[in-house]
Design an enzyme around this catalytic site. Structure first.
Site, PDB file in Angstrom:
ATOM      1  N   ARG A 144      38.642  14.735 -47.026  1.00  0.00           N
ATOM      2  CA  ARG A 144      38.823  13.490 -47.772  1.00  0.00           C
ATOM      3  C   ARG A 144      39.794  13.719 -48.929  1.00  0.00           C
ATOM      4  NH1 ARG A 144      33.193  14.181 -47.020  1.00  0.00           N
ATOM      5  NH2 ARG A 144      32.222  12.594 -45.680  1.00  0.00           N
ATOM      6  N   LYS A 168      30.824  14.830 -50.260  1.00  0.00           N
ATOM      7  CA  LYS A 168      29.945  13.835 -50.866  1.00  0.00           C
ATOM      8  C   LYS A 168      28.577  14.452 -51.156  1.00  0.00           C
ATOM      9  CE  LYS A 168      31.989   9.615 -48.952  1.00  0.00           C
ATOM     10  NZ  LYS A 168      31.753   8.418 -48.131  1.00  0.00           N
ATOM     11  N   HIS A 238      43.523   8.655 -45.832  1.00  0.00           N
ATOM     12  CA  HIS A 238      42.355   8.624 -44.944  1.00  0.00           C
ATOM     13  C   HIS A 238      42.775   8.473 -43.478  1.00  0.00           C
ATOM     14  CE1 HIS A 238      38.067   8.867 -45.555  1.00  0.00           C
ATOM     15  NE2 HIS A 238      37.862   8.032 -44.557  1.00  0.00           N
ATOM     16  N   ARG A 241      42.806  11.754 -41.891  1.00  0.00           N
ATOM     17  CA  ARG A 241      41.436  12.196 -41.554  1.00  0.00           C
ATOM     18  C   ARG A 241      41.013  11.590 -40.210  1.00  0.00           C
ATOM     19  NH1 ARG A 241      36.448  13.980 -43.718  1.00  0.00           N
ATOM     20  NH2 ARG A 241      34.663  12.595 -43.400  1.00  0.00           N
ATOM     21  N   HIS A 264      30.128  14.742 -42.061  1.00  0.00           N
ATOM     22  CA  HIS A 264      29.267  13.572 -41.900  1.00  0.00           C
ATOM     23  C   HIS A 264      27.804  14.007 -41.903  1.00  0.00           C
ATOM     24  CE1 HIS A 264      32.594  10.978 -39.829  1.00  0.00           C
ATOM     25  NE2 HIS A 264      32.653  10.917 -41.137  1.00  0.00           N
ATOM     26  N   TYR A 273      34.732   7.302 -33.617  1.00  0.00           N
ATOM     27  CA  TYR A 273      35.976   7.839 -33.054  1.00  0.00           C
ATOM     28  C   TYR A 273      35.963   7.852 -31.531  1.00  0.00           C
ATOM     29  CZ  TYR A 273      36.810   9.247 -37.833  1.00  0.00           C
ATOM     30  OH  TYR A 273      36.993   9.225 -39.180  1.00  0.00           O
TER      31      TYR A 273
END
Length: 292
Positions: A144, A168, A238, A241, A264, A273
């Protein structure tokens, strides 16, 4: 409200970006309560009042995705109030979020982008090699924007061929890097050391004044180069990514492996995806199968 934000920051470890968004969302809700209902404490708002605010957002043509984020903010807030025994019942249990149409992740075409990286003549100086490394890191690791900015020199292991990033929720993960990317890092670090011999910054990527990079800077770099190979307006960092994940999946990579590489928390976030890959399979089928 301040206790709530401290809880999100220090206990839940929300990202600065999410904290800023929640500050804005809760502030707008509090302002609405005061102006329309003369309520100064959001803890006093019931589900009908909350619903009226959401209806106002819809009437003001606020995008469903933004409304859902505001609803998520209120859900967290009222759960916090309930845990703190500030309210007896959670009014958000009776609030439904509007449906959001799912968009397929945008990505850059594989061959043109790789041709750009392999054949474009980046200037043999600090700036040129920094620009190249930004593109190579984003596409080569799928990290990210915030993770890219946060990479320190010590996070790169040339021997192990890995980069450590902080994602995150302050979750750390290790991502492998290939020989081509490794070479780009080494070349850039030599230019950086030559350009700023007395630089004390721990960050890997820096500006022309040896300061850490910032989001707008990276946006400009990515837009500059992606616009050379596509006319799409969606050319944010992004997108690289998304391209990383989509191209891996198209080459047969395991979905769980892609999930771990992207950082994730659940497979559901990665499964989006697969839709791009299915579209590619359909295209191949229609061109190749005699009954198509």
């Amino acid at each position: 409200m301040e206790l709530f934000f401290k809880y999100l920051q220090y206990e839940k470890r929300y990202s600065p970006h999410t904290l800023t968004s929640y500050h804005t969302d809760l502030g707008q809700f509090a302002q609405y309560l005061e102006q329309v209902y003369q309520i100064t404490d959001p803890a006093e708002a019931g589900h009908t009042i909350i619903r009226s605010w959401i209806l106002t957002l819809v009437q003001n043509n606020i995008k469903p995705r933004s409304i859902n984020r505001k609803i998520a903010c209120l859900r967290s807030y009222y759960r916090f109030l309930l845990a703190e025994q500030r309210i007896e019942a959670n009014p958000m249990l009776r609030i439904k979020a509007p449906k959001v149409s799912k968009k397929l992740p945008a990505f850059v075409p594989e061959e043109p982008f790789n041709t750009l990286l392999d054949t474009f003549t980046f200037e043999e100086n600090f700036e040129g090699q920094r620009d190249r490394l930004i593109l190579e890191l984003l596409y080569g690791t799928g990290i990210r924007l915030a993770e890219l900015i946060g990479i320190a020199d010590g996070d790169i292991s040339l021997r192990a061929k890995t980069v450590r990033v902080l994602g995150k929720g302050n979750k750390e993960r290790i991502i492998p890097i290939n020989d081509s990317l490794l070479s780009c890092i080494e070349v850039y670090q030599k230019h950086k050391k030559s350009e700023f011999p007395d630089n004390n910054s721990e960050k890997l990527l820096v500006t022309n004044k040896a300061r850490p990079l910032y989001p707008k800077f990276i946006y400009r770099v990515v837009k500059k180069y992606i616009s050379l190979i596509t006319t799409s307006q969606n050319n944010s960092p992004h997108v690289l990514r998304h391209s990383f994940a989509t191209h891996l999946l198209n080459k047969g990579a395991d979905l769980n492996a892609i999930k771990d590489l992207l950082g994730h928390s659940s497979l559901a976030a990665t499964q989006v995806y697969t839709h791009n890959s299915i579209e590619k399979l359909k295209s191949i089928f229609e061109k190749a199968h005699p009954k198509a």
